[in-house]
Each structure stands twice: as structure tokens, then as C-alpha cells.
Design a protein around this motif. Sequence first.
Motif, PDB file in Angstrom:
ATOM      1  N   PRO A 137       0.973  -1.058   0.327  1.00 42.12           N
ATOM      2  CA  PRO A 137      -0.015  -0.103  -0.132  1.00 42.12           C
ATOM      3  C   PRO A 137       0.574   0.971   0.011  1.00 42.12           C
ATOM      4  CG  PRO A 137       0.287  -0.643   2.270  1.00 42.12           C
ATOM      5  CD  PRO A 137       1.010  -2.234   1.449  1.00 42.12           C
ATOM      6  N   GLU A 138       0.120   2.711  -0.426  1.00 41.57           N
ATOM      7  CA  GLU A 138       0.934   3.150  -0.802  1.00 41.57           C
ATOM      8  C   GLU A 138       0.757   4.765   0.009  1.00 41.57           C
ATOM      9  OE1 GLU A 138       1.750   3.738  -4.991  1.00 41.57           O
ATOM     10  OE2 GLU A 138       3.128   1.812  -4.908  1.00 41.57           O
ATOM     11  N   GLY A 139       0.696   5.884   0.154  1.00 43.17           N
ATOM     12  CA  GLY A 139       0.184   6.883   1.665  1.00 43.17           C
ATOM     13  C   GLY A 139       0.583   7.591   2.291  1.00 43.17           C
ATOM     14  N   ASP A 140      -0.186   8.369   2.665  1.00 45.56           N
ATOM     15  CA  ASP A 140       0.902   8.576   4.338  1.00 45.56           C
ATOM     16  C   ASP A 140      -0.294   7.921   4.887  1.00 45.56           C
ATOM     17  OD1 ASP A 140       2.657   9.895   2.953  1.00 45.56           O
ATOM     18  OD2 ASP A 140       1.601  11.813   3.170  1.00 45.56           O
ATOM     19  N   GLY A 141      -0.912   8.692   4.599  1.00 47.76           N
ATOM     20  CA  GLY A 141      -2.400   7.617   5.955  1.00 47.76           C
ATOM     21  C   GLY A 141      -2.715   5.904   5.992  1.00 47.76           C
ATOM     22  N   VAL A 142      -2.060   5.551   6.147  1.00 50.65           N
ATOM     23  CA  VAL A 142      -2.124   3.532   5.906  1.00 50.65           C
ATOM     24  C   VAL A 142      -1.634   3.474   7.154  1.00 50.65           C
ATOM     25  CG1 VAL A 142      -1.261   1.307   5.054  1.00 50.65           C
ATOM     26  CG2 VAL A 142      -0.536   3.629   3.512  1.00 50.65           C
ATOM     27  N   PRO A 143      -2.717   3.178   7.643  1.00 49.69           N
ATOM     28  CA  PRO A 143      -2.761   2.065   9.362  1.00 49.69           C
ATOM     29  C   PRO A 143      -1.740   1.050   8.773  1.00 49.69           C
ATOM     30  CG  PRO A 143      -4.760   1.693   8.202  1.00 49.69           C
ATOM     31  CD  PRO A 143      -4.286   1.687   7.212  1.00 49.69           C
ATOM     32  N   PRO A 144      -1.161   0.737   9.977  1.00 53.51           N
ATOM     33  CA  PRO A 144      -0.561  -0.567  10.950  1.00 53.51           C
ATOM     34  C   PRO A 144      -0.959  -1.498  10.527  1.00 53.51           C
ATOM     35  CG  PRO A 144      -0.522   0.692  12.551  1.00 53.51           C
ATOM     36  CD  PRO A 144      -1.309   1.533  11.679  1.00 53.51           C
ATOM     37  N   CYS A 145      -1.119  -3.058  10.434  1.00 49.59           N
ATOM     38  CA  CYS A 145      -1.392  -4.066  10.264  1.00 49.59           C
ATOM     39  C   CYS A 145      -1.875  -4.609  11.872  1.00 49.59           C
ATOM     40  CB  CYS A 145      -0.181  -4.874   9.330  1.00 49.59           C
ATOM     41  SG  CYS A 145      -0.520  -4.847   7.174  1.00 49.59           S
ATOM     42  N   ALA A 146      -3.188  -5.177  11.471  1.00 45.48           N
ATOM     43  CA  ALA A 146      -3.453  -6.216  12.999  1.00 45.48           C
ATOM     44  C   ALA A 146      -2.012  -6.878  13.098  1.00 45.48           C
ATOM     45  CB  ALA A 146      -4.694  -6.428  12.913  1.00 45.48           C
ATOM     46  N   ALA A 147      -1.776  -6.940  14.044  1.00 48.28           N
ATOM     47  CA  ALA A 147      -0.895  -8.132  14.966  1.00 48.28           C
ATOM     48  C   ALA A 147      -2.373  -9.424  15.436  1.00 48.28           C
ATOM     49  CB  ALA A 147       0.241  -7.637  15.850  1.00 48.28           C
ATOM     50  N   TYR A 148      -2.069 -10.682  15.277  1.00 46.21           N
ATOM     51  CA  TYR A 148      -2.568 -11.122  16.127  1.00 46.21           C
ATOM     52  C   TYR A 148      -1.746 -12.310  16.634  1.00 46.21           C
ATOM     53  CZ  TYR A 148      -5.248 -10.094  11.869  1.00 46.21           C
ATOM     54  OH  TYR A 148      -6.000  -9.633  10.842  1.00 46.21           O
ATOM     55  N   ALA A 149      -2.392 -12.765  18.510  1.00 47.83           N
ATOM     56  CA  ALA A 149      -1.588 -13.828  18.837  1.00 47.83           C
ATOM     57  C   ALA A 149      -2.585 -14.623  19.958  1.00 47.83           C
ATOM     58  CB  ALA A 149      -0.804 -12.297  20.021  1.00 47.83           C
ATOM     59  N   TRP A 150      -1.919 -15.489  20.210  1.00 50.56           N
ATOM     60  CA  TRP A 150      -2.557 -16.825  21.088  1.00 50.56           C
ATOM     61  C   TRP A 150      -2.762 -16.471  22.107  1.00 50.56           C
ATOM     62  CZ3 TRP A 150      -4.024 -20.124  17.818  1.00 50.56           C
ATOM     63  CH2 TRP A 150      -3.623 -20.853  16.234  1.00 50.56           C
ATOM     64  N   ARG A 151      -4.489 -16.657  22.324  1.00 49.31           N
ATOM     65  CA  ARG A 151      -4.577 -16.613  23.585  1.00 49.31           C
ATOM     66  C   ARG A 151      -4.939 -17.820  24.518  1.00 49.31           C
ATOM     67  NH1 ARG A 151      -2.246 -12.305  23.954  1.00 49.31           N
ATOM     68  NH2 ARG A 151      -3.076 -10.185  24.056  1.00 49.31           N
ATOM     69  N   SER A 152      -5.060 -18.340  25.602  1.00 47.65           N
ATOM     70  CA  SER A 152      -5.879 -19.482  26.430  1.00 47.65           C
ATOM     71  C   SER A 152      -6.856 -18.838  27.139  1.00 47.65           C
ATOM     72  CB  SER A 152      -4.706 -20.470  26.764  1.00 47.65           C
ATOM     73  OG  SER A 152      -3.855 -19.111  27.713  1.00 47.65           O
ATOM     74  N   THR A 153      -7.334 -19.416  27.726  1.00 47.40           N
ATOM     75  CA  THR A 153      -8.485 -20.190  28.316  1.00 47.40           C
ATOM     76  C   THR A 153      -7.465 -20.151  30.215  1.00 47.40           C
ATOM     77  OG1 THR A 153      -8.830 -22.564  28.138  1.00 47.40           O
ATOM     78  CG2 THR A 153     -10.459 -20.864  27.055  1.00 47.40           C
ATOM     79  N   GLU A 154      -8.141 -20.369  30.645  1.00 48.68           N
ATOM     80  CA  GLU A 154      -6.882 -20.650  32.412  1.00 48.68           C
ATOM     81  C   GLU A 154      -7.272 -22.488  32.163  1.00 48.68           C
ATOM     82  OE1 GLU A 154      -9.827 -19.282  35.752  1.00 48.68           O
ATOM     83  OE2 GLU A 154     -11.702 -20.653  35.126  1.00 48.68           O
ATOM     84  N   TRP A 155      -7.029 -22.780  32.899  1.00 57.24           N
ATOM     85  CA  TRP A 155      -6.136 -23.834  32.751  1.00 57.24           C
ATOM     86  C   TRP A 155      -7.954 -24.999  33.669  1.00 57.24           C
ATOM     87  CZ3 TRP A 155      -3.135 -26.293  29.630  1.00 57.24           C
ATOM     88  CH2 TRP A 155      -1.787 -25.880  29.656  1.00 57.24           C
ATOM     89  N   SER A 156      -7.953 -26.136  33.132  1.00 55.22           N
ATOM     90  CA  SER A 156      -9.258 -26.790  33.765  1.00 55.22           C
ATOM     91  C   SER A 156      -8.812 -27.286  35.331  1.00 55.22           C
ATOM     92  CB  SER A 156     -10.181 -27.809  32.383  1.00 55.22           C
ATOM     93  OG  SER A 156      -8.992 -28.530  32.706  1.00 55.22           O
ATOM     94  N   GLU A 157      -9.461 -27.720  36.033  1.00 54.42           N
ATOM     95  CA  GLU A 157      -9.243 -28.192  37.199  1.00 54.42           C
ATOM     96  C   GLU A 157      -8.004 -29.965  36.388  1.00 54.42           C
ATOM     97  OE1 GLU A 157     -12.765 -30.344  39.211  1.00 54.42           O
ATOM     98  OE2 GLU A 157     -13.486 -28.306  39.895  1.00 54.42           O
ATOM     99  N   CYS A 158      -7.440 -29.290  38.470  1.00 53.06           N
ATOM    100  CA  CYS A 158      -6.665 -31.043  37.983  1.00 53.06           C
ATOM    101  C   CYS A 158      -6.786 -32.079  37.847  1.00 53.06           C
ATOM    102  CB  CYS A 158      -4.925 -30.484  39.091  1.00 53.06           C
ATOM    103  SG  CYS A 158      -3.772 -32.026  38.578  1.00 53.06           S
ATOM    104  N   ARG A 159      -6.754 -33.001  36.994  1.00 48.44           N
ATOM    105  CA  ARG A 159      -7.213 -34.014  36.798  1.00 48.44           C
ATOM    106  C   ARG A 159      -6.429 -35.378  36.883  1.00 48.44           C
ATOM    107  NH1 ARG A 159     -10.721 -35.241  32.592  1.00 48.44           N
ATOM    108  NH2 ARG A 159     -11.354 -37.327  33.140  1.00 48.44           N
ATOM    109  N   VAL A 160      -6.301 -36.269  37.749  1.00 42.54           N
ATOM    110  CA  VAL A 160      -5.534 -37.206  38.044  1.00 42.54           C
ATOM    111  C   VAL A 160      -5.743 -38.664  37.577  1.00 42.54           C
ATOM    112  CG1 VAL A 160      -3.969 -39.131  39.809  1.00 42.54           C
ATOM    113  CG2 VAL A 160      -4.482 -36.631  40.386  1.00 42.54           C
ATOM    114  N   ASP A 161      -7.149 -38.787  37.395  1.00 39.51           N
ATOM    115  CA  ASP A 161      -7.541 -39.793  36.595  1.00 39.51           C
ATOM    116  C   ASP A 161      -7.391 -40.204  35.391  1.00 39.51           C
ATOM    117  OD1 ASP A 161      -9.671 -37.819  36.126  1.00 39.51           O
ATOM    118  OD2 ASP A 161     -11.026 -38.808  35.667  1.00 39.51           O
TER     119      ASP A 161
END
Length: 1609
Positions: A378-402
Motif C-alpha cells: 500500500p502507498e500513501g501517508d495515511g496507511v494504518p499499521p497491520c493488525a497483529a494477531y496473538a494466541w490467547r488461552s483460557t484458564e487451565w481446567s481443574e487438575c485431573r488425576v484419573d
Amino acid sequence: GASTNRRWRSARSLTFTSSVMSSCRSGRGLRVKAVLENNGPWGRCMGSECGPGGSQSRAVWCAHVEGWTTLHTNCLQSTRPANQQSCFRVCDWHRDLYDWRLGTWNQCVPISLRTGRTGICLQGEEGIQTREVNCVLKADSSAADHAICEYFEPKPRQEQACLIPCPQDCVVTEFTPWTTCSKTCGLGLQNRVRSVVAPPLFGGLPCPNLTEFQTCAPRACEGREMVFSLKTSSAAPSRTARQARRRKGKERKGNRDPEMRELIKSKRNRNRLNRLEDDFWNMEIGYQSRQVVCVHRNGSTVSLSQCPHWSLPETYLSCLMPKDCVVSEWSSWGSCSKTCLDPSVPQGSRSRSRQLIRLPTGGGSECPQLEESQACEPEGDGVPPCAAYAWRSTEWSECRVDALLSQQDRRRGNQTGLCGGGVQSREVYCVQANAELLSYINNSKDKQASQPIDVRLCKGTTPSTTQLCHIPCPVECEVSPWGAWGPCTFENCDERVVKKGFKFRRRTITNYPTGGEGNCPHLVEAIPCDDPSCFSWQLVKLEECIPEEDMDCGEGTQTPQVRCVNSEGTEVEKEMCVDEVYPSSVRCVVPCPKDCALSLWTEWSTCSQTCSSKTAEGKQMRTRAILAYNAGEGGSSCPNTSALQEVRNCNEHPCIVYHWQTGPWGQCVEDTTTSTLNTSSSTDKSTCTMGVQTRKVICVKVNVGQVPPKKCPEAPRPESVRPCLLPCKRDCIVTPFSEWTECPISCVNGQKNKQFRYRVIIQMPANGGQECPDVLYEEKDCATPSVCPGYRWKTHKWRKCQLVPWSIRRDSKGAQENCGAGVQTRAISCRQLDGTVADVVQCLKFASSMPVMSQPCQLPCRDDCQLTNWSKFSPCTSDCVGVRTRRRALVGKSKKKDKCKNSQMYPLSETQYCPCDKYNAQPVGNWSDCILPEGRVENAAGMKVQGDVKECGQGYRYQAMVCYDQDNRLVETSRCNSHGYIEEACIVPCPSDCKLSEWSNWSRCSKSCGSGVKVRSKWLREKPYNGGRPCPKLDHLNQVYEVVPCVSDCSQYIWIAEPWSVWKVSNVDLKENCGEGVQTRRVRCMLNTVDGPSDAVEDYLCDPEEMPQGTRESRLPCPEDCVLSDWSPWTPCDLPCSGRGDRERTAFALRLPKEGEDCPVSMQTEPCFLNRNCFHYSYNITDWSTCQLSASAVCGIGLKTRMLDCVRSDGKSVDLKYCEELRLEKKWQMNASCTVECPVNCQLSDWSAWSDCSQTCGLEGKMWRRRTVVEASQGDGRPCPSQMEQWKPCPVRPCYRWQYGPWSECRVEEVVCGVGLRFRNLSCFVSDGSGDGKSSIVEEELCAGLEQAVDGDKNIVLEETCTLPCPGDCYLMEWSDWSPCQSVCVKGQRLDFTPVQVRSRAVIAQEPENIAQCPDQEWQTRPCSNGECYEYQWMGNPQLIWCQRSDGINVTGGCPPALLPGTDQSCDPPCDKPQSFCSEEGVCICEDGYTEVLTAEGMLEQCTPIPVLEIPTAGDKKADVKTSRAINPTLPTTVQPGRAGRTWYLQPFGPDGKLKTWVYGVAAGVFVLLVFIVSMIYLACKKPKKPQRRQNNNRLKSLTLAYDGDVDM
């Protein structure tokens, strides 16, 4: 002079071959000429610095040319070589600066060119390749001295052997049979041809003539032979006919009235709209002309009048004028698909297009590309920066021994309370990186998480979704044994309000449990008692007995020594016991010399009962013994036996024991007494405010149950309320819904597409927080357009047939104005599927191939027959039954013409059998892998655990079905009512884990005192199979052990000795009752408890060294003798034990002797010796135990322990008190945490979706699905399976393709020869895709969906010009088929040359006189792949020899002429010696029966016969002696003389053919030897006689074999 010169030459030749010779002197006359300066090799380069500043030297001496050394003055000093030179001193760091540079290998040069020897090439010629090798400076590649590089690495080789294939001649096939004669009368030609199958290579002979001619004359011609023929030339380029059409149109327009003109105009406008009759389809009719000439059979052209017997054909033909494709200029570039700035993001693309102005017609040039694209940023002055993407994770589930349990553990059922190592999972999703999750969880009240997006946008490694975790195992409470009952005391000595007293006993917590003391059993028990007191006097000891009234003996008193103690037994001030009764003095007796002497009372024994009841009272006992009897007169006599023992009551309190019992703590609830709000804290999310917990506390009477609380002492009452921390409420947090997935752009009719969106739970609710929503996944149908976008060509009516203008063809012979051959055109347009008009470009992209826009047509002339088009075929009543017909009819005046009524020329009906469709199905290919049903089990926590996915059990395997019609052509499987597969059930065996027994009980500690070990074990019950969990490391007995250290209390078992028995005097003095005697007592090993020794146990549990004596011999004192007490214990030795100190023991007088006598020595001493009576003590630490887990744990963090042991210097383990008394340093840690590796099973991904079929059609298509290892197994976890991919067959689909039919013969209309046309059809073929080339023609509708292309070539050519040779022409035949692909090989091994295949065309001649005008024959080669190795071999016999290729075809060329049978041309020089021949290796050797005699140069000089005699073979009935070595050339090689018989060098036959005498002697000797051998064998094997036995043992006994397990039995 001549001799001198010869000697000079030989000496000079020796000068340069030796460097050091002996110092033999030569004559002076040769001094000037016969000496030369010699020099040795240069020495090592020396110098102080690295680089070019070094120097090296060499030895230089003057030597005679014959080799001996002479004085320097004998050599010319002007020619003396230098003995020093500068050089380059190489150092190690030069390795990085210099290196060898290797050139490319040059062409392989035959060795024969170097040696000058040439021979016949049979397999390949050896050659040598060379290359340049130079030492260079790496920086600029400049040349350097080779010595520099040789310092580090030897110089690489500059030559290598190579192989040059032999020259390969051109190889051609055998000739075809002779053709028929080119003439039916007169002199003609016959031809036979052959084709090239291998081109000449490496200088081989060129190809021979491919054609052979011979004259033929079938018969003489009657009349004059035909020598002239009409010949056409090729058509001239098209010319326009517009002028003629305009002129003709103007004439017509003048005749129309205005109304008609208006009607025509409006109709034309409407047609123009429908047919798009503008420049886009600018089709213009033109015409082509051709020339017709008369030719002589010798090829010369003559006047047309010479061909009067031919009617002249049409020379003009209508055609479509060629118009090239016309496109517009390029449009400007479109916007870039990338709209943001980021160099790490791949470039975008932009495109531009151009419009189609006119399509090509009449064979004009095709259209160029209409769209193109290029990468862009892309050319020009008003070109926005690209969106960066990252991994996210949920919290760990309960610890299971079984999830880590083995199959064996899972079957035990009770899996509650598991702890230790486990696994937990989480979900990973992709977000835009600027949506920070943490800030919004902490600060945002709405708690809105980032929106999940397509995971393909996140690059890099995906975060792990499972990890090991640990659940702390609950620590069980451990308490000490009960202490002894204390005295009767008040509940609270500070408040003695209640007169009720209690006796208490206590125990302590030795291991604090998880959750505090509340999980321990009660620690205090109480017994109610009377007369409580808080303080009491405690007797320490009694003083010595003091007789009364200053007497030396007699009755006296013992003063008690006491101290004041509280109820805990602790000494306090004596004033505290003022209220208590002070112990009084004790009466005692000091025996006089004539009195009976008694020992002191023993200590009171342990109370027999801990409490008293009606049936059991506590008793204590003490005893004393008679040490000496009294005198007969005047002394006090000894008491009777009962007086030697005293018994008293003890523990008289009743057996009523009370204690407080607590229930479990309740939940932490909000304290209503406080007003603190339950608000979230930013510093500690897990706690919010203080609450309270309560529990039930009751008073329990042992063996009875709950009693009123007042029965229990109040002081030790546990608390029933305690403060606690209230956990915060945690609300469920979910991400917003993702965007709806995109609907597919392309639309397939009848297929409903769906789009979905989802959201992810990133925090689960807890402690009464807001619950999670039920809906996490939403799905809806895509908004499908009412009509799927699609495009089709619409064809319009054919226009009027256009003829060549009459003004142009009016001069043609036989032409008529309004009839003849012409061209008609039609318009085509592009429509959407709903019928609306669309841009033609859309149809070019998406529709099938464009219909034809022009076709030849025929305007019937007055005499022509006109017919209607064929009707459709009549319907069939059923398949395979009856016929169907189609009809057409004559039109107009044709009905009356006789020639049109000829049904042979113009049939009016056609009949064909009704189509017969019969299908049969059959399986094809192999069975697929066993495939389990799809679907995954989700457990309650939503966590995927190894084992949840169905990995085994019943599945199905598939085999493809194929459907054929009655002509054995492949058709769709639906015709056979099959869905394409047959399936059958199969079993994927389930993995079975290693199964061990339960743990055995712990063994007893290996030592009864000090530290030992205890062991428990498991043993193997079932080995793992089918990929189950492996077993732990087992010993040779298939057991696994667990060893832990243990410590046995050295005072756990003690020796208890009863009182000594009464003396048994051996030499009895009846008067005195004294003298030597023996005492005995019972000694038992007993279990020691806090209340004293309790139960007797086996003696081996007590230390044998410390066992008290059971008997003792001593002297019983006589009356008036001194009586001493027992010896006190030995005093301890002073440490360290040096051998210089002493220890002592004492005794005191219990009865003084009579006056005048003294007591014996009352003190004994002995020296202290190390390890005899003096010992050093030290701590000993045991090895660590194995890692001990909780009983509820599988793995994870455990505890390993070791024990501290007190060891005596002689190595014996003793009680720890010995080391503790010495206050030895304890510097060891007794416990340490440890980890047992968790058995994590291999974690696999889900199966991928089935891949596309490996082939779009055919029998061999396969679909694959794969899975990957998400996490490898750990510890003793289940290993990863070997099958990581599965396949199943695709449904069989017929392979349709367009394929050309064969070319028709060349056709020229109405003439004999010249330029004509040939045609071929484009047909639809079906095959099974197996590559065997079998295909069948089918209806064209089955190929309708395919692009019209043949073998990838879209340019469809169905007609082309051709030349039909005139009578007498010499011409080239059509090209032969391409030969099989052939590689360049030597001895069956392919060489590195590109394989080729070849085709050729031979010459055909028809007139003998025209052979000189024939064109040259032609051949072509092209590269190919997978060439074959062919070998050529001479075949046949001397009368008929031919060359045959290894694939069985007979050829000319290819076989080496040198190996032609009957020639010796392959040896150089030729083998001209008698009885010699040339071998296949090109070497002259001798025939059988002759040996070679060679010259010094290795050449054959002569063949010398070996005198031999042949023994006749069975086939030789005459038994003639053959001496001739001649070989009959007519016999096959297998029966040549001299090959079949065996050759003997001893001659058993005489000249008369009879056996010689020595043969009979040898035969007799052999016979005697055989008799001797047979006799010896008999004697060796003869069964010996059994010796005679006394018993009559006549009956046979059965034979018994003892089998000891040896395999050899």
C-alpha cells in the motif's frame, strides 16, 4: 670413439635418476663433460614470522654423471644452483585464508589415445578425466603456492577413471513385405520399407536406406498407358466478397416499398439486439480459390487440354474471413489487497483487466490474457499499521488425576480423593493482539474479552493445550502413643471452685495434617477422681538406714528425700506443698552380725491394670531376697517367703474415661456480626472477607457414647467456632461471539451451506458467581441466492447460406448462379441460467466450450435431391428388446425425380437395435485400513483426555466397487445400485496395559535396633500388548520392589529379670546354712510400652548382648560374715577411649561382720579398652528411600526419607540416646521432596478430514487422513501408535477424456491428386485410469462437462490439408510410431545420458524414372523418461545369421561386427596361429587340449597340444579312441567333440584297446581294502555280551528314557 659415445649416453641417462651415489672416482680425461651439479629437495620453510618472510635451503653437490660425488671445483661454478631461497612459512591460522579450488572434470578421453593402442570396443572404452586443482587465496581467488594448501590437506586428485560407451550404430527394423506393384500394367515399382528404432550415438554408423525398390511388370498395357492426371494446388488466402454483396444489395433495395423497408428495419434492430450483430461478432464471408493443373506422370505440368477426360472441379469456395481477436487497452491498476503497513506481513496483490472488443473468427489469432496481477504494497501517508494477531488461552481446567490412571487402576472403581500428579487442559484461540486480555479482566467491569478470530491468522507455535499439574495430597494426622495417667488434679488449679478432680493422659501430634488439628483424633482423655490436688510431694529417694540410739545395728529409720511437683510432674517451690502431707520417715533394720540379712526392696512393678473395675483391680508388687541366714542363736531369724513380697493396689480409679470429640468444620459463611462487604480485592482475587466456621463438640464416654458436657473437663474443651477467609465470587467470563464464518462464494445447486460463530469460556464461575451461558456455538443457513449464478451459451438461428459471388465464379466451367457449396453463420450470446443477457467474458470463463459460429452449407441446384433432416429415433418399449427407427422425406420436386427415389443413394429410414444396458458390479483393489466410527467423547469438564477418543473396538473396512456395462465399459457405480463400497466389520485391538499385583505388605524392619530397611513388592500379572502401557523395570523374577529405611526403637524390646531365687548351697553346712551356692532367676524379653513392660515376646527380638544372667554362683555368707549389696552399675568410661582410663563399681555393707573381721573390698575397677567396655558413638545416615507417594496418588511430588542411626564404634546399632547424650552434631536433612514421573499417555490430535481423492477418476484412487503427536508419552505412559495415517478407497468413477479418432484418407474432390483434406473425429472415451491403455468409446454427452482438450492441448484440430500423390510421384511416407524409450547402457547399467526415442519416415517411389527426384528420408529423436536397457546379440547358424534385440525384434545394426560368428576380426593382431581363436574379450587363446605359449611381449606365439586320452561317454557306443581335436562347424556347440568326455592322465588301456596289467593289480588292492573296512565296521558295531548275574533275570525289562529337557533328545 664409438664406445665412448655410448658410455656417455648411458652415464647421462643415469645422472638424473639418482641423487646420491658412491664416491667412486672416474678418470681425469672426462672431468669437464662428465660432471654435473646435483641438488637435493628443498628443506622445511623456516622463519620467525608467519607468511612470505621465511627461507629454506637444500644441499647442492657436484656429481659425476655416473652417479658418484666429486669436488665442487670439478663443476662449473657459473651453473651452480642456489642452495637457499625465500619461501612462505605456513601457520595454523592460514587454514582460514587458503583452500584448494577444484575445476570441473574435463571430457572423458579414451586411454587408447594416450597409449596409442587401439582395439575393438565391445562394452565400453575406459577413459580418463582430468581437472585443474589450484591452491588459492580465498579472499580474491588469486593463485598461491601449492605447498601452503598441502600443509593442511593433501592435494585432491586431478585424474579419475571414466567410461566411454562404444560407438552405437543406427539400428533399424526388418523390411516390411514388398508392396503390390505401383502399376497394374506396364513397368512399375515395388517398395519395402523399414523404420529407425535407435539413432546413431557416439560416432556410430549413420542410418542405412529405409526403402528398397524393385521393378515389376504385371502385364503389358492394352492401348496407350494413362500418363496425365488432374492436380489441385492448395487454396489461396481468403478474399472478401463485400463489394459484390453491396452491389447486389443495392439492386434489391430499389425494388422494396417504404412500408416493407420499415418492417425490415425494425426486425433487423430486434435481431441485432438478440444476436449481438455488431463488431463483437464481426463475421465476414469471403472466398478461396484453388488452381487445377494437368500433370504428366514424370511430374511436369502440361496444358489442361491434355486432360480432356476429366471434368474440371470447382475452383472457388465460400469461407469465413479470418479476423483477429481485438482487446482494449489495459485499465489502470486496481487497489492493493493489502491495506496496512507491516513488512512482516506478505505482500498484497493488485490486478488490472482489458475488455474484449472482438472475438477471433475464421482462424484469426487467439485472444491474449484479459487479466493480470502483480504483488504490491500500500502507498500513501495515511496507511494504518497491520493488525497483529496473538494466541490467547483460557484458564487451565481443574487438575485431573484419573486421566493418568492405568486400565488396572480405573477398574478399581473408587477414584475419589485422588491426588498427586495429574493433567489439566485449556483451550487456545486467536485474537487481535491489541485486545489485551489481562487488562480487561482486572480493570473492566464488563469483563469483555477479545473476540476470537480465525486461527489461521495466528502464526508461530501454538501454545500447549495440556500440562502436568499437582493436587496436594492430604497429610494424615499422626499422633504419639498415650502418655501415662497423671495424678488426680483439679481441672484448673487457679480456680478450685469445683471439688471434682480428674486424672489426665495426653498424646501429641507427631505429623500435622492438612486442614489443621481439627482433623486429628482427641489428644486428652480424663478420668474423674476424688481428692484432687494441684501439688504433691514426690519421693526422690530414701536416705541410709540409721539405727536408733547410736547403735551399730538394729532397728532404725530412713529419712525420705522429697521435692514438690505440680500435676505435670514439674518441680516447684516447696511452699506450694505446704497443704500436703509431708512423707514421714520409714522404719528400717540394719542387721546385726548374727541377724538375717535381706536385700533392699525392688522398685514397684508396673500396675497390672490401667484402671479398676469390679472384675479387675490394679496391683503392684515389690520383692526382696535373703542374702544371708541368721546364726542359730541370738540373731533375728529370716522371715518366711510371704514376707519377702509386698503387694499394693494401684490405679484404683474406675474405668470411666471421658474425652471431647469434634465433628468436621462446616463451610465458611459470612459473619453476620460484621458489616464488611463481600467486595473484590484487586490484590488478592481469591479472598475477599472474613467469615466463620463452626463444628460440633460433644463429650464422649469411652465405650458408651455421648454424655452431657459437664462430665468432661472444661479446660481441654476444643473450640467450636473459628474465623476463616471467605473466597471471592468468580463470575464466568466468555469471549464475545466470533464473526460469522463466510458463506461459500460459489453456489452449487441443491447444497445448503451453513455458517457458524462461537465463543470461548476463559474463566469458569466459582463460589456462587455468575454462571456461564448455555449457548457457545450458533449455526445458521447461508443466504443462498434464488438462482445460483451460472452461465451458458445461447445459439441463434443459422443465417442464409452464402455462396461465392456469381461475378467471381461465373467463368468456372459448370457453375450455376444460385446453387452450390457455401458457408452459413449464426450468432451466439451469453446468458445467465435464468435467461438474462450476460457479458460474453463470463461465458468464456465459466461456460462450456463455445459453439461453432459457421458451418459449410449446400444450396441445392435444380438437379439435386433435397431431403428433410432426420427425425428422432422412435422410442423403445424396453431395453434390449426390438428396434428403433428414424425417418426423413424428399422435399418438393425431388419427390418426382427418379434418381432421388434410389433408396441406396438416398435412404429415407434407418433402423438400429434398441440399446441394451446391463450392468454388473465387482470389487476392486485392496481392503482399506480398519476405520473406527467418527465422533469424539466429551467428558463433563469438556477436557479431552487420552482415552476419551475412541481408539479401538469395532470398526469397518472398505473395498471399492466397480460397475461395468454389457460392453465391459466402466460406468458410474450408481448404475449397479451401489454406493461405491462394500464394507465389513473389523476389530481394532484395544491396548492392554501392563498389569501388576497389589503391593504386598511391608516386611518387618530388617533390624530390631537402629536403622534397617523394609521392603514390599508387586509381581507381574499380565504383560502389555497392542501398545498398552509398558511395565516398570522388573527383576528376573518379574517383580518390582520398593525399599524404605526404617528405625526400630532399641528400647522397644527389653529384658525383664525376675527376683533371684533362694540360694541353693552346694556344700551345705547344716549348722551354718552358708557356703558356695547358686541362685537362678527367670529372664524374659518383653515389649516395652509407656506404661512399662507388657507382653512377653520372642527372645530374638531383644539384644542378646544385654541379656541379664539367669544364674549366678557365689558364696552365701555365713552368720557374722559381712554381707554386701549387689554391685552398682559400672561408671562410664571417659571419652575418647585411649586405654588409660578406668571404670569402677561399688557395693555397700548390708550387714557388718563380727568384731575383728572386715568386709571384703567393696569397689572394683577395670581399665577402659576400646570396643570392649569403652565405645565411641557416631551418627550414621541411611540411603534415601524410594520416592514415597500418597496412597491416593499416581505420580507427582512425593517424599523421600532417610533415617539417623546411632552406631557404636564396633559397628553395632544402639539407641539414639547414646549419641544424643554426647550432643553430637546433626547436619543432615531427613526428608526431601522428590518427583515420580507421571505416566502421561501419548496425546494425539484428532484425525484430519479425509483428503481429496488422490485421483479424480479410475480404480486406484485413495483418500487419506492423518493425525499428529500433540504430546509424546512420558514415563510409563502409553506409547504413540505406529499408525499415524489411514486410507480408504475413493468411489470408483469412470475416467472420461476427449480423444482423436484416426485420420481419414486424404480426399481431393473431383481430381486425381494434389492438395486435399483429411478429417478425424473427436470422440469421448472411457477408461479405468490404470494406465494399461484400454479405453472404449462412449456417448459424447458423458464428456460434456470436460474442457475440450486432447492430452492437455486445447487447440482441437479435426481437419488439415494433405497431399495425395499423383501417379508417378516419389514422396515421403507418414511418420512411423515413436520407438520405445531407450537408455545408454553398459553391461545392463544405465549411464548418465538422457534416454531417447526415435521415429522415421521412408520414401515411396512409383515410377522407375522418378527415383532420382525422391526426397531424402527423415528421422527425429526426442528425450523421454524411464528408458530400457537393450542388448543386441547375433542369432542363427553359419548358414543364416541375424541380429536380435533383447526384446525379441530382429534388427539391422546394434550387434558388434567383431563378434559376428566365423570372424576373428576382433583380435589385433588377428589370431592366425593354428588351433587358436579370438575370445569374446578380444584375446587370442587356444582351443581345448592346447596350451598357450606367449612371447615376451605377451602375444600368442603358438598353441602346444596336451597329450590326453578321453574316456568314452555313454553315448559313444563304439568306444573309439578319439585323438582328433577338430570341431565340426555344423554341430551345435553342446555336442562338440572334446567337451563331453572326462579327461584322464593315466592310461588304463593299451595300444590294442585292452586293459593294462597294472589296472588289474589296482582293482585287487581296492577289493582287499574294502573287505578290511567292512570287517572292522562289523567288529566295532557288534553288541557285547552281558556279564552273568547271580539272579535269574530272564524276563525282558521295558526300556525307560530319562528326558532331562535337552532339545537334542
